[in-house]
Design an enzyme around this catalytic site. Structure first.
Site, PDB file in Angstrom:
ATOM      1  N   ASP A  45      15.157  31.487 -55.603  1.00 12.41           N
ATOM      2  CA  ASP A  45      14.917  31.059 -54.225  1.00 12.41           C
ATOM      3  C   ASP A  45      13.424  31.014 -53.923  1.00 12.41           C
ATOM      4  OD1 ASP A  45      15.087  30.695 -51.395  1.00 12.41           O
ATOM      5  OD2 ASP A  45      17.016  31.733 -51.380  1.00 12.41           O
ATOM      6  N   THR A  86      17.280  26.453 -48.096  1.00 11.17           N
ATOM      7  CA  THR A  86      18.114  27.153 -49.077  1.00 11.17           C
ATOM      8  C   THR A  86      19.508  26.553 -49.216  1.00 11.17           C
ATOM      9  OG1 THR A  86      16.919  29.237 -48.804  1.00 11.17           O
ATOM     10  CG2 THR A  86      19.186  29.383 -49.615  1.00 11.17           C
ATOM     11  N   ASN A 107      20.146  25.028 -43.081  1.00 13.22           N
ATOM     12  CA  ASN A 107      20.811  26.334 -43.112  1.00 13.22           C
ATOM     13  C   ASN A 107      21.688  26.482 -41.870  1.00 13.22           C
ATOM     14  OD1 ASN A 107      19.511  27.083 -45.503  1.00 13.22           O
ATOM     15  ND2 ASN A 107      17.806  28.038 -44.421  1.00 13.22           N
ATOM     16  N   HIS A 361      14.047  25.260 -53.527  1.00 11.55           N
ATOM     17  CA  HIS A 361      12.909  24.646 -52.840  1.00 11.55           C
ATOM     18  C   HIS A 361      11.686  25.415 -53.285  1.00 11.55           C
ATOM     19  CE1 HIS A 361      12.883  28.201 -50.246  1.00 11.55           C
ATOM     20  NE2 HIS A 361      14.178  27.990 -50.017  1.00 11.55           N
ATOM     21  N   HIS A 494       8.918  26.779 -45.760  1.00  8.97           N
ATOM     22  CA  HIS A 494       9.221  25.577 -46.530  1.00  8.97           C
ATOM     23  C   HIS A 494      10.080  24.671 -45.661  1.00  8.97           C
ATOM     24  CE1 HIS A 494      13.147  27.521 -46.995  1.00  8.97           C
ATOM     25  NE2 HIS A 494      12.449  28.625 -47.205  1.00  8.97           N
TER      26      HIS A 494
END
Length: 553
Positions: A45, A86, A107, A361, A494
């Protein structure tokens, strides 16, 4: 004579038939040798590609270097859509497609039908298994397409096992697909247990119960977080004491050593393990328990283990990508991977497994730090922007109630208000898109109407289009300036389509994989069809990726 000729040709036919049978048998044997007993998908991650190169001299020979040097190393793998979050990343890896098709657009996002903000895997139809919290009220029901893990079950008549593990619920649930035998995530706070949902099962397997009782989590939280090597050798990162990091609650400074045992109380007890390298070690230990407990790689069918190392993301968010903490986290992850690979060799057998390692990512460097070096970057003010948009609608249409929601760099119009004022929706979209480009911090803007009626082949608008879902996305999408984020000034994040967020590692290793490297561009959605090709199952049903033929033996 005629009878003799008949016998002669019959003999030839038999002989060539035998040769062909032997050849077919040989090819079949070869295929069986290269087809793995276990596939392991490893997602790190928030891993930038340059963590492989920046910290290379600090890595041992058995972790990252082993798979980089003995596997196939793709040096130019990117996410080909916006947003780079994510849930979206994990889903795109495993479905072989982008949010346009799989439906996971962030998300969390604004549900324009329910008129509420929703979380990607929340599902009140199910209950927690393994603790008395609500952490298990989850399922993959919002993911619209199948995954490579689903296809393993479909392609093997529901044989073969799929197990998925991660600290984060979304990072376990979405890779596991709709048919996983088990997806497990970590319930922190005062629970300190690995849990699942009644979507998968009504009772935890014995091996999970044993792990939860083992005391491993408390052991990992019993030691302070110090650097693995002397801190003065961490020359790849900026000073430990700097103004760009966020400290743990209870600390005077965000510097080493971090007194983990004494920080637990003020940092949500067991949840603290998520934000330190020990969280990755815990995940590795649990994954090994899963392999043994579920007997993965031991049957005649292909099994799949999905692992996501989440602690790297928590550390990156808190300390930023140039911190001593992030460097130490990757040094320690390298050791965990080395141990895990040795475990696979012993438990499954070298040559019996195939794995890929990538990230969901990457991340941007802290904009305040970039500014200190005179590099452009900044912070997007969401509240000021919302007022700016409402000023636009008031000026053009006489109301501040035309916009229903602004989130994830998307603007959702109020359809009832549009209808009440007898406005043309496409025109309203275009007016707002044209005007917000003048807002400081907005770099690009585009309407949903344009994304539905035009085709963009390159650049930021192409990435936006691949991340746009007609059913779920907003009316206007916009992109902040490079290195501009909606985030506090300490730590980083991000989500963009710029290379610092899209460029991630991609390494294949094991059965059926050539040894080599490539600088050819590949979108991350190529992973699923590549694995499908190796294990000889159909691609996920929304797949838009292509198998990476150059890596295949």
């Amino acid at each position: 004579m005629k009878k003799l000729l008949t016998l002669f040709f019959a003999g030839l036919f038999f002989m060539f038939g035998q040769v062909n049978a032997q050849s077919t048998k040989g090819n079949s044997s070869k295929n069986n040798q290269t087809k793995p007993k276990l596939v392991i998908g490893i997602v790190v991650d928030q891993m930038r590609y340059d963590y492989l190169t920046r910290f290379y001299s600090k890595y041992g020979e058995g972790g990252f270097k082993r798979i980089m040097n003995d596997g196939f190393h793709m040096k130019n793998a990117h996410y080909n859509y916006i947003p780079t979050f994510t849930a979206v990343g994990h889903t795109s890896i495993y479905t072989g497609t982008t949010p346009t098709n799989h439906g996971i657009i962030s998300n969390s996002w604004y549900d324009k039908y329910a008129k509420e903000y929703i979380y990607c895997v929340d599902d009140s139809n199910y209950e927690t298994v393994g603790s008395d919290s609500n952490e298990g009220k989850k399922s993959p029901h919002r993911m619209q397409t199948t995954t490579i893990t689903d296809q393993i079950h479909l392609g093997q008549n529901e044989n073969g096992k799929v197990i998925s593990v991660a600290i984060k619920d979304r990072s376990a649930i979405l890779p596991g697909g709709h048919t996983a035998n088990g997806a497990f995530w970590f319930d922190g706070g005062d629970q300190g247990k690995w849990v699942t949902s009644t979507f998968y099962m009504d009772k935890l397997p014995k091996w999970v119960e044993n792990y939860n009782k083992s005391g491993n989590v408390d052991y990992l939280l019993s030691k302070p977080w110090t650097t693995y090597y002397p801190i003065d050798t961490y020359t790849e990162s900026i000073a430990d004491d700097n103004p760009y990091e966020r400290k743990f609650k209870g600390e005077e400074k965000p510097t080493f050593p971090h007194d983990v045992p004494n920080l637990r109380k003020d940092n949500k007890n067991y949840s603290l393990i998520k934000a330190i390298p020990a969280g990755n070690t815990m995940t590795k230990n649990f994954a090994e328990a899963a392999i043994i407990g579920e007997k993965l790689g031991k049957s005649e069918f292909v099994d799949f283990l999905a692992i996501s190392f989440s602690s790297t993301d928590y550390v990156g968010h808190q300390f930023g990508v140039d911190s001593k903490e992030i460097e130490d986290t990757y040094i320690r992850l390298d050791k965990d991977l080395e141990n895990f690979f040795h475990f696979l060799d012993e438990q499954v057998g070298e040559g019996n497994y195939t794995l890929f390692l990538t990230a969901d990512h990457a991340a941007v460097q802290v904009p305040a730090y970039l500014n200190s070096l005179k590099i452009p970057g900044g912070y997007f003010d969401d509240e000021v922007f919302e007022n700016y948009v409402n000023d636009i609608t008031e000026s053009y249409f006489g109301t501040r109630e035309l916009v229903e929601n602004i989130s994830n760099y998307q603007i959702f119009l109020n359809p009832l208000k549009v209808k009440e004022l007898k406005l043309n929706r496409a025109y309203v979209q275009q007016v707002i898109a044209d005007e917000i480009i003048n807002f400081k911090g907005v770099y690009k803007s585009v309407t949903a109407n344009a994304l539905q009626s035009s085709s963009f082949d390159y650049g930021i608008l192409d990435l936006l289009q691949k991340g746009y879902n007609q059913k779920f996305s907003g009316d206007i999408l916009f992109v902040p300036n490079p290195a501009t984020i909606s985030y506090p000034k300490h730590g980083s994040t991000h989500g963009s389509g710029y290379s610092y967020d899209t460029h991630v590692p991609l390494i294949f290793y094991g059965a059926g994989i050539k040894k080599g490297t490539s600088t050819k561009y590949h979108p991350i959605i190529d992973i699923a069809p590549t694995i499908s090709t190796i294990i000889e199952v159909e691609y996920p049903n929304g797949n838009t990726g292509q198998p990476i033929s150059e890596i295949l033996e």
